[in-house]
Design a protein around this motif. Sequence first.
Motif, mmCIF file in Angstrom:
data_model
loop_
_atom_site.group_PDB
_atom_site.id
_atom_site.type_symbol
_atom_site.label_atom_id
_atom_site.label_comp_id
_atom_site.label_asym_id
_atom_site.label_seq_id
_atom_site.Cartn_x
_atom_site.Cartn_y
_atom_site.Cartn_z
ATOM 1 N N PHE A 257 17.063 -37.465 -44.824
ATOM 2 C CA PHE A 257 15.835 -37.971 -43.834
ATOM 3 C C PHE A 257 16.392 -38.943 -42.760
ATOM 4 O O PHE A 257 14.947 -39.518 -41.728
ATOM 5 N N ASP A 258 17.740 -39.751 -42.946
ATOM 6 C CA ASP A 258 17.512 -40.177 -41.849
ATOM 7 C C ASP A 258 17.850 -39.400 -40.757
ATOM 8 O O ASP A 258 17.875 -39.969 -39.458
ATOM 9 N N HIS A 259 18.629 -38.261 -40.958
ATOM 10 C CA HIS A 259 18.977 -37.262 -39.573
ATOM 11 C C HIS A 259 17.954 -37.000 -39.177
ATOM 12 O O HIS A 259 17.318 -36.861 -37.737
ATOM 13 N N MET A 260 17.144 -36.275 -39.837
ATOM 14 C CA MET A 260 15.142 -35.600 -39.744
ATOM 15 C C MET A 260 14.134 -37.240 -39.035
ATOM 16 O O MET A 260 14.531 -36.626 -37.378
ATOM 17 N N LEU A 261 14.456 -37.920 -39.146
ATOM 18 C CA LEU A 261 13.594 -39.162 -39.365
ATOM 19 C C LEU A 261 14.533 -39.312 -37.526
ATOM 20 O O LEU A 261 14.395 -39.768 -35.975
ATOM 21 N N ALA A 262 15.684 -39.736 -37.131
ATOM 22 C CA ALA A 262 16.492 -40.025 -35.796
ATOM 23 C C ALA A 262 16.243 -38.975 -34.884
ATOM 24 O O ALA A 262 15.996 -38.829 -34.147
ATOM 25 N N ASN A 263 16.275 -37.222 -35.156
ATOM 26 C CA ASN A 263 15.518 -36.392 -34.653
ATOM 27 C C ASN A 263 14.744 -35.918 -34.116
ATOM 28 O O ASN A 263 14.161 -36.503 -32.898
ATOM 29 N N VAL A 264 13.479 -36.957 -34.697
ATOM 30 C CA VAL A 264 12.592 -37.333 -34.101
ATOM 31 C C VAL A 264 12.342 -38.233 -33.144
ATOM 32 O O VAL A 264 11.273 -37.950 -32.166
#
Length: 213
Positions: free
Chosen positions: A108-115
């Motif tokens: 989720f941390d990577h996913m949020l950073a990518n957004v």
Amino acid sequence: MNPTRILLFAGGNLGNWAIQEIRENDWLVGVDRGALFLIRNGLVPRLSIGDFDSVSTEEMAEIERHSMHVSSCDPVMKDLTDTEMALTWAIEQQPEEIVLLGVLGSRFDHMLANVHLLNKALQTGTNCLILDETNEIRLIDRHSTIAQDHFDHISLLPFTSEVTGITLTGFLYPLKDATLRIGDTLGISNLLTEQTGTITIQTGKLLVVKSKD
């Protein structure tokens, strides 16, 4: 000549749907394990980039053999994620559009950073979107037109603390000069009633998420 589109394939959720997204003359970039995905589907990355900490020595050799160019870095002594490094390179090529694939996954941390990387592109005036099998995510700060397609739902989420002057036309639930603030859910799961709908905002930045179940 600048490319029309650059597709960045990261190491998250990928599948045949991602291959079907490729158009003629697209530039393909493999980000870490995303490079291996491209190669094993018979495609040649224009660039493979990252720290490659998610591939074996043998897989790395395969990436080096089948990529036009490889840019690798130390997995510890770096300040940017692999995806941000790839996006930075892609923005420098001045394409008409950048598509991020495989950037949504279990972290989720990577996913949020990518957004949040959508803001990096928006600040340079680069059209950029995140795409997976069930979602398309864009960040806007002005007028935008949305077309009906295979995504059923359209949700609007404030990216800045406040987004003002939101006006929607062609939607089931219209808005006129509305304000959305962080934490508001008013913009979730709208539907288009016309072939195209328009979103206009006065201030702030708005995430536009097209989804299907």
